[in-house]
Motif scaffolding. Structure first.
Motif, mmCIF file in Angstrom:
data_model
loop_
_atom_site.group_PDB
_atom_site.id
_atom_site.type_symbol
_atom_site.label_atom_id
_atom_site.label_comp_id
_atom_site.label_asym_id
_atom_site.label_seq_id
_atom_site.Cartn_x
_atom_site.Cartn_y
_atom_site.Cartn_z
ATOM 1 N N ARG A 230 0.817 -1.215 0.000
ATOM 2 C CA ARG A 230 0.000 0.000 0.000
ATOM 3 C C ARG A 230 0.850 1.264 0.000
ATOM 4 N N SER B 142 0.690 -3.498 -5.411
ATOM 5 C CA SER B 142 -0.551 -2.936 -4.881
ATOM 6 C C SER B 142 -0.837 -1.627 -5.598
ATOM 7 N N ARG C 215 -3.512 4.236 -2.805
ATOM 8 C CA ARG C 215 -4.892 4.445 -2.355
ATOM 9 C C ARG C 215 -5.712 5.279 -3.343
ATOM 10 N N TRP D 190 -6.656 3.160 -6.339
ATOM 11 C CA TRP D 190 -7.666 2.159 -5.967
ATOM 12 C C TRP D 190 -9.051 2.788 -5.862
ATOM 13 N N ASN D 191 -9.138 3.904 -5.159
ATOM 14 C CA ASN D 191 -10.440 4.539 -4.966
ATOM 15 C C ASN D 191 -11.050 4.993 -6.289
ATOM 16 N N TYR E 209 -9.003 -1.756 0.916
ATOM 17 C CA TYR E 209 -7.635 -1.227 0.913
ATOM 18 C C TYR E 209 -7.005 -1.294 2.295
ATOM 19 N N ASP E 210 -7.830 -1.315 3.314
ATOM 20 C CA ASP E 210 -7.324 -1.321 4.689
ATOM 21 C C ASP E 210 -7.554 -2.661 5.374
ATOM 22 N N SER F 160 -3.571 -3.789 -1.730
ATOM 23 C CA SER F 160 -4.893 -3.889 -2.338
ATOM 24 C C SER F 160 -5.036 -5.314 -2.881
#
Length: 284
Positions: free
Chosen positions: A115, A171, A174, A177-178, A227-228, A235
Motif C-alpha cells: 500500500r 498494490s 490508495r 484504488w479509490n 484497501y485497509d 490492495s
C-alpha cells in the motif's frame, strides 16, 4: 456527495455494523468466500500465486500506479545514497549472514512494496508520460510490463533520485484504488451494488497457504475498505464482478493493474483524467 478521494460518501451506516472498529466492519462487509470462487480465473489465466492475470474480456488496459515528485525537483542524491549513509551512522539494524551485513550489498533502488499514500505537502503527482518525455524513455518499453525496469534513464546507478517517489509494487496506491473502483461502479449495471469477489495472493499473506486461497465477497460500493484489510498490506490481487463481466489484476511484481472487460469500461478508464491508463498491445 463525495470525499476528496472521489468515493461516494455513505449517508447512513449499513445495517449490521457496529462501532467496534474497522476490522469488525471489514469482516461484515467482506466475509470470507470459498476458495473455489477462483477456479474460473485459474482456467482463464493459469496460476494465481502472484495474481490471476486475465486475457482481454474482450478488451483490456493497464492502470499505472501513481508516482510523485517533490516541488524542489530531482536531486543528485539517491535512495541508495541515503540508505548507505544511514547504515554508516548505525541507524539501520544489521542483517547478518555469517560475517556479512546484507545492508552493505546490493542497491537500494527506492520505492516500496504494498500500500502507498500521497507523500504529503510539497509533493505533486508525476505522470509516467511526463517523466517519459523528460528522460526519453518510453512509458512502458515494448515487450515489457509496468515494473521496476521502467525508466532506466531517470535513475542514477540503478537508484531513483530522492526527489522522486517511484510507484509502489504489488498494490495500487490508495488514490488509484479509490478512483478505479469508482469507475468500475459507474460502468457496471448495478453500480455500487455490484456483487464482487476479492482475492489476495499467498505472497501477500506470508505464504501461509497455497491451497486454501483467500477470497472475500462484498459490494463494489464497499470496496474502499478492502484497501485497509487487516489481512495484508496490499490492495487485492484480483477484484471481479460476480457476473464475471470484468476483472482486475494487480500482480505482486508489477507497478500497474490490468483491467479486462467490455470496451466501454476500458475506454472510460483510458479517458479518466484522474487515472493514467494505457493500452499495451503486447500485453493484452
Amino acid at each position: 456527495m463525495t470525499d476528496h478521494s472521489g468515493v461516494p460518501a455513505r449517508l447512513a451506516r449499513p445495517a449490521g455494523l457496529d462501532s467496534t472498529g474497522p476490522s469488525d466492519d471489514f469482516a461484515v462487509l467482506w466475509p470470507r468466500a470459498a476458495s473455489t470462487e477462483t477456479a474460473w480465473l485459474e482456467e482463464l489465466a493459469g496460476s494465481g500465486v502472484t495474481g490471476f492475470m486475465p486475457p482481454p474480456m474482450p478488451d483490456a488496459a493497464w492502470v499505472l500506479n501513481a508516482m510523485y515528485e517533490h516541488e524542489s525537483g530531482p536531486t543528485d542524491a539517491t535512495y541508495d545514497d541515503l540508505h548507505r549513509a544511514r547504515v554508516a551512522e548505525g541507524l539501520v539494524p544489521t542483517r547478518m549472514i555469517g560475517d556479512m551485513d546484507l545492508n552493505t550489498i546490493g542497491t537500494a533502488t527506492g520505492g516500496g512494496l504494498g500500500r502507498a499514500e500521497h507523500p504529503g505537502p510539497g509533493w505533486r503527482r508525476l505522470r509516467w508520460a511526463e517523466l517519459a518525455g523528460r528522460v526519453g524513455d518510453p512509458v512502458v518499453p515494448e515487450g515489457m510490463l509496468p515494473c521496476f525496469r521502467c525508466f532506466p534513464s531517470a535513475k542514477i546507478a540503478s537508484s531513483w533520485p530522492l526527489g522522486i517517489r517511484p510507484p509502489t509494487e504489488g498494490s495500487m496506491d490508495r488514490a488509484t484504488w479509490n478512483r478505479v473502483t469508482a469507475v468500475l461502479a459507474e460502468n457496471s449495471p448495478d453500480g455500487a451494488d455490484t456483487r464482487c469477489l476479492a482475492y489476495y495472493n499467498p505472497l501477500m499473506l506470508g505464504c501461509e497457504d497455497f491451497d486454501d486461497l483467500h477470497v472475500r465477497a462484498g459490494r463494489l460500493g464497499d470496496a474502499a475498505i478492502l484497501y485497509d484489510t487487516p489481512d495484508a498490506d496490499f490492495s487485492p490481487s484480483n477484484l471481479w464482478a460476480q457476473d464475471r463481466s470484468w476483472v482486475l489484476c494487480t500482480d505482486y511484481d508489477l507497478w500497474g493493474t490490468k483491467i479486462a472487460g467490455p470496451s466501454a469500461l476500458i475506454e472510460a478508464l483510458l479517458s479518466d483524467p484522474e487515472l493514467e491508463s494505457v493500452r499495451l498491445p503486447w500485453a493484452r
